[in-house]
Scaffold this active site. Structure first.
Site, PDB file in Angstrom:
ATOM      1  N   ASP A 184      26.844  -5.692 -75.375  1.00 37.49           N
ATOM      2  CA  ASP A 184      26.240  -5.563 -74.044  1.00 37.49           C
ATOM      3  C   ASP A 184      25.486  -4.222 -73.981  1.00 37.49           C
ATOM      4  OD1 ASP A 184      25.882  -6.245 -71.318  1.00 37.49           O
ATOM      5  OD2 ASP A 184      27.705  -5.159 -70.719  1.00 37.49           O
ATOM      6  N   HIS A 197      25.841  -2.746 -61.047  1.00 44.46           N
ATOM      7  CA  HIS A 197      27.081  -2.538 -61.799  1.00 44.46           C
ATOM      8  C   HIS A 197      28.075  -1.751 -60.945  1.00 44.46           C
ATOM      9  CE1 HIS A 197      24.168  -2.882 -65.277  1.00 44.46           C
ATOM     10  NE2 HIS A 197      25.072  -3.775 -65.592  1.00 44.46           N
ATOM     11  N   HIS A 221      23.947  -9.522 -64.168  1.00 44.63           N
ATOM     12  CA  HIS A 221      24.884  -8.415 -64.436  1.00 44.63           C
ATOM     13  C   HIS A 221      25.524  -8.007 -63.110  1.00 44.63           C
ATOM     14  CE1 HIS A 221      23.775  -6.938 -68.650  1.00 44.63           C
ATOM     15  NE2 HIS A 221      23.122  -8.073 -68.479  1.00 44.63           N
ATOM     16  N   GLY A 222      26.560  -7.167 -63.200  1.00 50.00           N
ATOM     17  CA  GLY A 222      27.185  -6.667 -61.967  1.00 50.00           C
ATOM     18  C   GLY A 222      27.941  -7.758 -61.228  1.00 50.00           C
ATOM     19  N   GLY A 223      28.677  -8.581 -61.965  1.00 45.16           N
ATOM     20  CA  GLY A 223      29.360  -9.728 -61.347  1.00 45.16           C
ATOM     21  C   GLY A 223      30.525  -9.349 -60.433  1.00 45.16           C
ATOM     22  N   VAL A 249      30.975  -9.572 -66.170  1.00 45.26           N
ATOM     23  CA  VAL A 249      32.043  -9.060 -65.294  1.00 45.26           C
ATOM     24  C   VAL A 249      32.839  -7.989 -66.029  1.00 45.26           C
ATOM     25  CG1 VAL A 249      34.142  -9.657 -64.006  1.00 45.26           C
ATOM     26  CG2 VAL A 249      32.298 -11.342 -64.196  1.00 45.26           C
TER      27      VAL A 249
HETATM   28  P1  13P Z   1      30.462  -5.078 -63.240  1.00 44.10           P
HETATM   29  O1  13P Z   1      31.228  -3.961 -63.855  1.00 44.10           O
HETATM   30  O2  13P Z   1      29.864  -4.707 -61.936  1.00 44.10           O
HETATM   31  O3  13P Z   1      31.252  -6.347 -63.166  1.00 44.10           O
HETATM   32  O4  13P Z   1      29.214  -5.361 -64.195  1.00 44.10           O
HETATM   33  C1  13P Z   1      29.454  -5.724 -65.507  1.00 44.10           C
HETATM   34  C2  13P Z   1      28.187  -5.829 -66.263  1.00 44.10           C
HETATM   35  O5  13P Z   1      27.158  -6.220 -65.749  1.00 44.10           O
HETATM   36  C3  13P Z   1      28.211  -5.458 -67.676  1.00 44.10           C
HETATM   37  O6  13P Z   1      26.965  -5.554 -68.261  1.00 44.10           O
END
Ligand code: 13P
Length: 281
Positions: free
Chosen positions: A82, A178, A206-208, A229
């Protein structure tokens, strides 16, 4: 089952109109909890780790664990780098056997992002691996070190980017961020619908952590096929550990590791169900 290619997994998600959870892991307990949830719900999953986290969890140690867990799993598991920032790290992940890599070009110009992504795709292809890129800027930063201002993905940029790269998966910024959302996220569904029209590949959210089930489902109906996530799992471990300490003040190390595995297992299960990816293995 076992270790699979991410592109095939996301193509199946497109046909079935669901999203695959891409769960960040930083140690053995997180891997165990994530895979246990996926096996129980018969869901395909992606195990991922971001370049920014490698100072805490070195790739040379994490990769064998992630890959072994994937190979032993009774469900399809892809293993993904990632937010790759530097080509040598991406190359190293591919050498170690990762089945997909992301190049995070959110801080460079569109032209530079396109050129580097083209190189990463060529590199990934040599290993039979898939590539993900990012257009626009998802808010915050994956490792929490910066409070990046969100820059929603311009539809025209995404169209050009896709046409010139044909990348396997594209992360878009539609009001997502995120880390912990400072206020309830206002996702731009109209923008997502337009992005899905012009980008002929899987879209990634992203940023789930902190997005409601209802909003996840709307995103899935508008073409999101991979959802990342992490923070929700880390917070769940912290919360469950506080409860453990309160309920069992003399807890030992193994009580703690079991608590961490269980916290990640519960969090992963909830997300798999939200993403409609259960029974898709
Ligand atoms: P979160 O930490 O907000 O769930 O985001 C995870 C992410 O997008 C990792 O690339």
């Amino acid at each position: 089952m076992a270790l699979v290619n991410m592109t095939e997994m996301l193509e199946k998600a497109e046909k079935g109109n669901y999203a695959v959870g891409s769960f960040s892991v930083l140690n053995m307990e997180m891997i165990l909890g994530t895979v246990k949830a996926a096996e129980e719900l018969k869901a395909p999953i992606i195990l991922q780790i971001a370049e920014g986290r490698l100072g805490y969890a070195p790739l040379a140690l994490m990769a064998p664990m992630m890959l072994s867990a994937a190979r032993a799993a009774s469900v399809p598991v892809a293993v993904h780098l990632d937010h790759g920032l530097r080509v040598p790290t991406i190359q190293y992940a591919l050498d170690l056997g990762f089945t997909s890599v992301m190049f995070d070009g959110s801080k460079v110009t569109l032209q530079e992002n396109i050129e580097t992504t083209q190189k990463i795709i060529q590199l990934a292809r040599k290993y039979g691996a898939s590539a993900e890129a990012e257009i626009g800027k998802v808010g915050g930063s994956e490792d929490g070190s910066e409070d990046l201002e969100l820059m929603a993905t311009p539809v025209e940029d995404a169209k050009r980017f896709y046409e010139e790269t044909k990348v396997d998966a594209l992360a878009v910024a539609i009001g997502n961020a995120h880390g912990v959302y400072k206020s309830a996220p206002q996702l731009q569904f109209d923008r997502l619908a337009k992005l899905d029209e012009v980008v002929g590949t899987a879209l990634v959210l992203h940023g789930g952590s902190g997005i409601t089930v209802e909003d996840f489902r709307k995103c899935i109906d508008l073409g999101i096929r991979k959802i990342n996530v992490m923070t929700a799992a880390l917070n769940r471990i912290a919360d469950e550990t506080k409860i453990l300490a309160k309920e069992k003040p003399g807890f030992n190390y193994f009580d703690y590791t079991q608590c961490a595995v269980n916290a990640v297992y519960q969090n992963t299960k909830e997300h798999i169900l939200a993403f409609r990816s259960e029974n898709r293995a």
